[in-house]
Design a protein around this motif. Structure first.
Motif, PDB file in Angstrom:
ATOM      1  N   GLY A  32       0.721  -1.379  -0.238  1.00  0.00           N
ATOM      2  CA  GLY A  32      -0.486   0.322   0.082  1.00  0.00           C
ATOM      3  C   GLY A  32       1.467   1.135   0.555  1.00  0.00           C
ATOM      4  O   GLY A  32       2.322   1.176  -0.290  1.00  0.00           O
ATOM      5  N   ASN A  33      -0.256   2.657  -0.197  1.00  0.00           N
ATOM      6  CA  ASN A  33       1.014   3.969  -0.020  1.00  0.00           C
ATOM      7  C   ASN A  33       1.490   3.993   1.518  1.00  0.00           C
ATOM      8  O   ASN A  33       1.011   3.500   1.607  1.00  0.00           O
ATOM      9  CB  ASN A  33      -0.727   4.867  -0.633  1.00  0.00           C
ATOM     10  N   ARG A  34       2.518   4.527   1.492  1.00  0.00           N
ATOM     11  CA  ARG A  34       2.928   4.334   2.073  1.00  0.00           C
ATOM     12  C   ARG A  34       2.415   5.710   3.829  1.00  0.00           C
ATOM     13  O   ARG A  34       2.493   5.006   4.913  1.00  0.00           O
ATOM     14  CB  ARG A  34       4.457   5.107   2.376  1.00  0.00           C
ATOM     15  N   GLU A  71      -4.135   2.543  -6.759  1.00  0.00           N
ATOM     16  CA  GLU A  71      -2.768   3.836  -6.634  1.00  0.00           C
ATOM     17  C   GLU A  71      -3.489   4.531  -5.185  1.00  0.00           C
ATOM     18  O   GLU A  71      -4.739   4.450  -5.064  1.00  0.00           O
ATOM     19  CB  GLU A  71      -2.743   4.473  -7.813  1.00  0.00           C
ATOM     20  N   ASN A  72      -2.078   4.574  -4.285  1.00  0.00           N
ATOM     21  CA  ASN A  72      -3.272   5.590  -3.449  1.00  0.00           C
ATOM     22  C   ASN A  72      -3.991   4.921  -2.534  1.00  0.00           C
ATOM     23  O   ASN A  72      -5.576   5.473  -1.970  1.00  0.00           O
ATOM     24  CB  ASN A  72      -3.964   7.212  -3.903  1.00  0.00           C
ATOM     25  N   GLY A 153       8.597   0.892  -2.197  1.00  0.00           N
ATOM     26  CA  GLY A 153       8.037   2.275  -2.647  1.00  0.00           C
ATOM     27  C   GLY A 153       8.032   3.299  -1.889  1.00  0.00           C
ATOM     28  O   GLY A 153       7.105   2.356  -1.104  1.00  0.00           O
ATOM     29  N   ASP A 154       8.258   4.529  -2.137  1.00  0.00           N
ATOM     30  CA  ASP A 154       8.111   5.486  -1.550  1.00  0.00           C
ATOM     31  C   ASP A 154       6.922   6.349  -2.784  1.00  0.00           C
ATOM     32  O   ASP A 154       7.700   7.855  -2.516  1.00  0.00           O
ATOM     33  CB  ASP A 154       8.032   6.112  -1.424  1.00  0.00           C
ATOM     34  N   ASP A 155       5.969   6.310  -4.147  1.00  0.00           N
ATOM     35  CA  ASP A 155       6.219   6.963  -4.889  1.00  0.00           C
ATOM     36  C   ASP A 155       7.157   7.798  -5.679  1.00  0.00           C
ATOM     37  O   ASP A 155       8.062   6.861  -5.532  1.00  0.00           O
ATOM     38  CB  ASP A 155       4.802   7.550  -4.400  1.00  0.00           C
ATOM     39  N   THR A 156       7.004   9.305  -5.663  1.00  0.00           N
ATOM     40  CA  THR A 156       8.476  10.102  -6.142  1.00  0.00           C
ATOM     41  C   THR A 156       8.770  10.358  -5.236  1.00  0.00           C
ATOM     42  O   THR A 156       9.457  11.534  -5.263  1.00  0.00           O
ATOM     43  CB  THR A 156       7.446  10.844  -7.313  1.00  0.00           C
ATOM     44  N   GLU A 159      10.710   9.739   0.317  1.00  0.00           N
ATOM     45  CA  GLU A 159      11.020  10.170   1.990  1.00  0.00           C
ATOM     46  C   GLU A 159      11.402   8.629   2.312  1.00  0.00           C
ATOM     47  O   GLU A 159      12.850   8.557   3.290  1.00  0.00           O
ATOM     48  CB  GLU A 159      10.227  10.455   1.920  1.00  0.00           C
ATOM     49  N   LYS A 160      11.030   7.827   2.638  1.00  0.00           N
ATOM     50  CA  LYS A 160      11.459   6.791   3.074  1.00  0.00           C
ATOM     51  C   LYS A 160      10.337   5.585   2.787  1.00  0.00           C
ATOM     52  O   LYS A 160       9.737   5.608   2.253  1.00  0.00           O
ATOM     53  CB  LYS A 160      11.415   6.621   5.331  1.00  0.00           C
ATOM     54  N   THR A 161      10.456   4.151   3.450  1.00  0.00           N
ATOM     55  CA  THR A 161       9.694   3.210   3.034  1.00  0.00           C
ATOM     56  C   THR A 161       9.756   2.375   4.108  1.00  0.00           C
ATOM     57  O   THR A 161      10.068   1.780   5.220  1.00  0.00           O
ATOM     58  CB  THR A 161      10.800   2.434   1.878  1.00  0.00           C
ATOM     59  N   LEU A 162       9.100   1.164   3.556  1.00  0.00           N
ATOM     60  CA  LEU A 162       8.288   0.530   5.243  1.00  0.00           C
ATOM     61  C   LEU A 162       7.839  -1.061   5.146  1.00  0.00           C
ATOM     62  O   LEU A 162       7.298  -0.743   3.646  1.00  0.00           O
ATOM     63  CB  LEU A 162       6.712   0.971   5.294  1.00  0.00           C
TER      64      LEU A 162
END
Length: 377
Positions: A32-34, A71-72, A153-156, A159-162
């Motif tokens: 999912g989205n971060r 997405e999102n 990933g973290d889109d564009t 910043e950080k990934t989880l």
């Protein structure tokens, strides 16, 4: 094998992709989205849906399901295995002196080798050196073990990934899922669909995954010259123009994406290692080439299979997503059409894809590829 899929968009409820059936002791993949995975109650929420589930989280640039690309959002794929077993191991590198090779080596060594057929890896993607990680995992591999997966990933935003296993997603986490079973059949393939263009240059200064000079000139300056007006959108703009890298000790060239830039040292930071004296060319592609490459990967993964696949793990690259833009679902649709009915599709868009080259054993870090792993019991 039984599977269930659900999707949740921001400020909406969970919706089922297909039928809702009860699963026992399932493997639950949550991509999912971060920003949505940072919800402090997210693990508790999914544990309510799957009380006896083994829940693996990974932040993604987008999620892949049996129907489309989401997405999102957050996409869950839960799987109940009837003849096979899985074991999950983790590692965290946030508060350590990071040695990516050792991290990969130690992670695979956690598994009992007896009967181990396949390992799927969901790795932190912010600061791990993916090349060294995969080399470390392959160095532990003495029995032709297939390892595939991807960097979160973290889109564009970059910043950080989880990632996590049976707890709220967190930074620095690597999760590996080992699959065991006498009748387990696993096959894979990768394809890119990118074409080199422009002059071939020599890497004259590099250190690990940092590229300082090409032909004796600052790498970042050369790259900015190529991008022209698009240079103001770095590092995101670089995902549209990855590098084709050839080195003397590798039979096949490998694609490297630029994940960050260092203005102070006029350098570019890549997703994986780049060796001095390697030859480098920029690459480009279009929507049709990407979709065709995904179709080829799906067909190749089916070759020599004895049984129809029941689950397909797809890991594609954020750079491909940016090229596809509003047509991002097309490459996934090509794969789904080739696989036909009966295969549940799960996956994500990543900062790097983990798989061997087709026909080889040792896993490597790739960029800008579609990686397909097919499983049946």
């Amino acid at each position: 094998m039984k599977t269930v899929q659900l999707v949740k968009h921001k400020n909406q409820d969970w919706t089922y992709v297909g039928e809702n059936i009860v699963l026992h002791n399932p493997l639950v993949l949550v991509f999912g989205n971060r920003l949505l995975l940072e919800n402090p109650s997210i693990y508790k929420e999914i544990k309510t849906l799957f009380p006896d589930g083994h829940i693996v989280f990974g932040s993604a640039c987008a999620e892949i399901s049996s129907r489309t690309v989401n997405e999102n959002s957050i996409t869950i794929t839960a799987m109940e295995f009837e003849k096979s077993q899985f074991v999950i191991k983790t590692s965290n590198v946030l508060h350590t002196d990071l040695d990516s090779f050792k991290t990969g080596n130690d992670l695979i060594k956690q598994f009992s080798a007896k009967g181990l057929k396949y390992v799927f890896v969901v790795s932190e993607g912010s600061f791990i050196n993916g090349s060294q990680l995969t080399k470390g995992m392959s160095a532990s591999n003495k029995d032709n073990l297939l390892i595939t997966g991807g960097l979160c990933g973290d889109d564009t935003r970059f910043e950080k990934t989880l990632a996590s296993y049976n707890e709220n997603p967190k930074e620095g986490e690597l999760v590996a899922i080992g699959f065991y079973g006498e009748t387990l059949e696993v096959s894979f393939s990768i394809h890119g669909g990118w074409t080199p263009f422009g002059p071939e240059r020599t890497v004259t200064k590099s250190d690990g995954n940092i590229l300082y000079e090409l032909d004796g000139q600052p790498a970042l300056d050369l790259y900015k010259n190529y991008l022209g007006d698009k240079a103001k959108d770095l590092p995101g703009a670089a995902l549209l123009y990855p590098m084709n890298v050839k080195s003397d000790d590798e039979e096949q060239s490998i694609v490297r994406s630029i994940l960050n830039i260092n203005e102070e040292e006029h350098a570019v930071v890549l997703a994986g290692d780049i060796k001095e004296n390697s030859k480098v060319q920029l690459m480009m592609t279009n929507v049709d080439n990407i979709a065709n490459a995904s179709e080829r990967a799906a067909k190749q993964a089916l070759v020599h299979r004895k049984n129809k696949p029941e689950i397909a793990f797809l890991v594609s690259c954020i750079g491909r997503k940016l090229v596809l833009d509003q047509r991002v679902e097309e490459e996934v649709e090509e794969v789904i059409e080739v696989l036909g009915e009966g295969a549940t599709v799960s996956g994500f868009y990543s900062y790097g894809e983990i798989a061997p080259f087709h026909g080889e054993i040792a896993c490597q870090l790739h960029n800008q590829t579609m990686t397909i792993t097919l499983i049946s019991e």
